[in-house]
Design a protein around this motif. Structure first.
Motif, PDB file in Angstrom:
ATOM      1  N   LEU A  87     -14.411  28.637 -30.764  1.00 35.28           N
ATOM      2  CA  LEU A  87     -13.672  28.232 -30.462  1.00 35.28           C
ATOM      3  C   LEU A  87     -12.745  28.190 -32.203  1.00 35.28           C
ATOM      4  O   LEU A  87     -11.474  28.824 -31.676  1.00 35.28           O
ATOM      5  CB  LEU A  87     -13.514  26.387 -29.938  1.00 35.28           C
ATOM      6  N   GLU A  89     -13.285  30.374 -33.655  1.00 36.74           N
ATOM      7  CA  GLU A  89     -12.745  32.187 -34.448  1.00 36.74           C
ATOM      8  C   GLU A  89     -11.282  32.472 -33.450  1.00 36.74           C
ATOM      9  O   GLU A  89     -10.233  33.314 -33.859  1.00 36.74           O
ATOM     10  CB  GLU A  89     -14.360  33.137 -33.710  1.00 36.74           C
ATOM     11  N   THR A  90     -11.441  31.869 -31.940  1.00 31.37           N
ATOM     12  CA  THR A  90     -10.257  32.083 -31.178  1.00 31.37           C
ATOM     13  C   THR A  90      -8.998  31.548 -31.580  1.00 31.37           C
ATOM     14  O   THR A  90      -7.509  31.508 -31.021  1.00 31.37           O
ATOM     15  CB  THR A  90     -10.551  31.771 -29.631  1.00 31.37           C
ATOM     16  N   GLY A  91      -9.029  30.810 -32.459  1.00 25.71           N
ATOM     17  CA  GLY A  91      -7.525  29.837 -33.161  1.00 25.71           C
ATOM     18  C   GLY A  91      -7.997  28.649 -31.640  1.00 25.71           C
ATOM     19  O   GLY A  91      -6.521  27.815 -32.430  1.00 25.71           O
ATOM     20  N   HIS A  92      -8.480  28.248 -31.772  1.00 25.53           N
ATOM     21  CA  HIS A  92      -8.032  26.578 -30.320  1.00 25.53           C
ATOM     22  C   HIS A  92      -8.518  25.568 -31.378  1.00 25.53           C
ATOM     23  O   HIS A  92      -8.707  24.347 -31.076  1.00 25.53           O
ATOM     24  CB  HIS A  92      -9.166  26.810 -28.974  1.00 25.53           C
ATOM     25  N   LEU A  93      -9.664  25.950 -32.091  1.00 21.69           N
ATOM     26  CA  LEU A  93     -10.150  24.640 -33.146  1.00 21.69           C
ATOM     27  C   LEU A  93      -9.954  24.963 -34.702  1.00 21.69           C
ATOM     28  O   LEU A  93     -10.716  25.737 -34.714  1.00 21.69           O
ATOM     29  CB  LEU A  93     -11.746  24.424 -32.261  1.00 21.69           C
ATOM     30  N   PRO A  94      -8.497  24.345 -35.710  1.00 22.72           N
ATOM     31  CA  PRO A  94      -8.568  25.393 -36.804  1.00 22.72           C
ATOM     32  C   PRO A  94      -9.132  24.508 -37.295  1.00 22.72           C
ATOM     33  O   PRO A  94      -8.966  22.778 -37.650  1.00 22.72           O
ATOM     34  CB  PRO A  94      -6.899  24.083 -36.247  1.00 22.72           C
ATOM     35  N   TRP A  95     -10.089  24.886 -38.074  1.00 24.58           N
ATOM     36  CA  TRP A  95     -10.975  24.226 -39.175  1.00 24.58           C
ATOM     37  C   TRP A  95     -10.140  24.167 -40.074  1.00 24.58           C
ATOM     38  O   TRP A  95      -9.526  24.615 -40.716  1.00 24.58           O
ATOM     39  CB  TRP A  95     -11.808  24.979 -39.559  1.00 24.58           C
TER      40      TRP A  95
END
Length: 199
Positions: A87, A89-95
């Motif tokens: 998530l 890596e694909t930008g769906h979970l901005p850490w």
């Protein structure tokens, strides 16, 4: 012979994990994460399917339950970590840095509390638990080590929670807690083993 086949396969899969981890670094991105996650899940799945071949427990033993719970927890941990990495890596979970630390801290606490609770209930085994040369050589030493792991888990979880709010040295705190969690039972069980078997 019944045990050698799954043991050999688990060893081969473990070596494959090491190779996949290196390859994941080269590939990077989604391909590396998917490859590594698939192999890790394969190892856990293979272990779950062959637990009976790797232990001396009778089929109706109540000690199967903690072994299965630990194996299921391992699989869930792999899924959560790989899923979060995908998530991110694909930008769906901005850490953010704080978010990463909270996620890692939650995993550490889950390991301490869940596995710590199950540790005293684990049967003597060479494949699951605190596998040190002296714990796998003697069942009494195994029992001592895993009881200590269980006794330390909740106090160390409290220390860890307190430490998270008191120090910015997250990596040092995490490493210290894990070293105590494994090191103290390891050392004390070794002393027990020496006293029992070495004149």
């Amino acid at each position: 012979m019944r045990r050698n086949e799954p043991r050999g396969r688990l060893l081969a899969l473990t070596l494959l994990i090491l190779g996949a981890a290196l390859l994941a670094q080269v590939l990077g991105g989604l391909a590396g994460l998917v490859l590594l996650g698939a192999i890790l899940l394969g190892v856990v799945w293979d272990l779950a399917r062959h637990l009976e071949d790797l232990t001396d427990l009778p089929a109706d033993s109540p000690k199967w339950k903690p072994l299965r719970w630990v194996t299921a927890f391992d699989a869930a941990l792999v899924l959560v970590c790989v899923g979060a990495a995908l998530l991110a890596e694909t930008g769906h979970l901005p850490w953010t840095e704080a978010g990463e630390q909270y996620f890692a801290a939650a995993l550490v606490l889950a390991v301490l509390l869940f596995l710590g609770n199950l540790a005293p209930k684990l049967p003597f085994s060479r494949h699951t638990g605190l596998r040190l040369p002296w714990t796998v050589a003697d069942e009494d030493t195994w029992t001592v080590a895993h009881r200590l792991v269980g006794y330390l888990s909740f106090p160390l979880a409290l220390v860890y929670l307190a430490g998270l709010s008191l120090t910015a040295q997250f990596e040092v705190l995490t490493l210290g807690v894990f070293l105590l969690w494994v090191g103290v039972p390891g050392l004390l069980s070794y002393l027990y083993f020496r006293r029992k078997w070495i004149p």
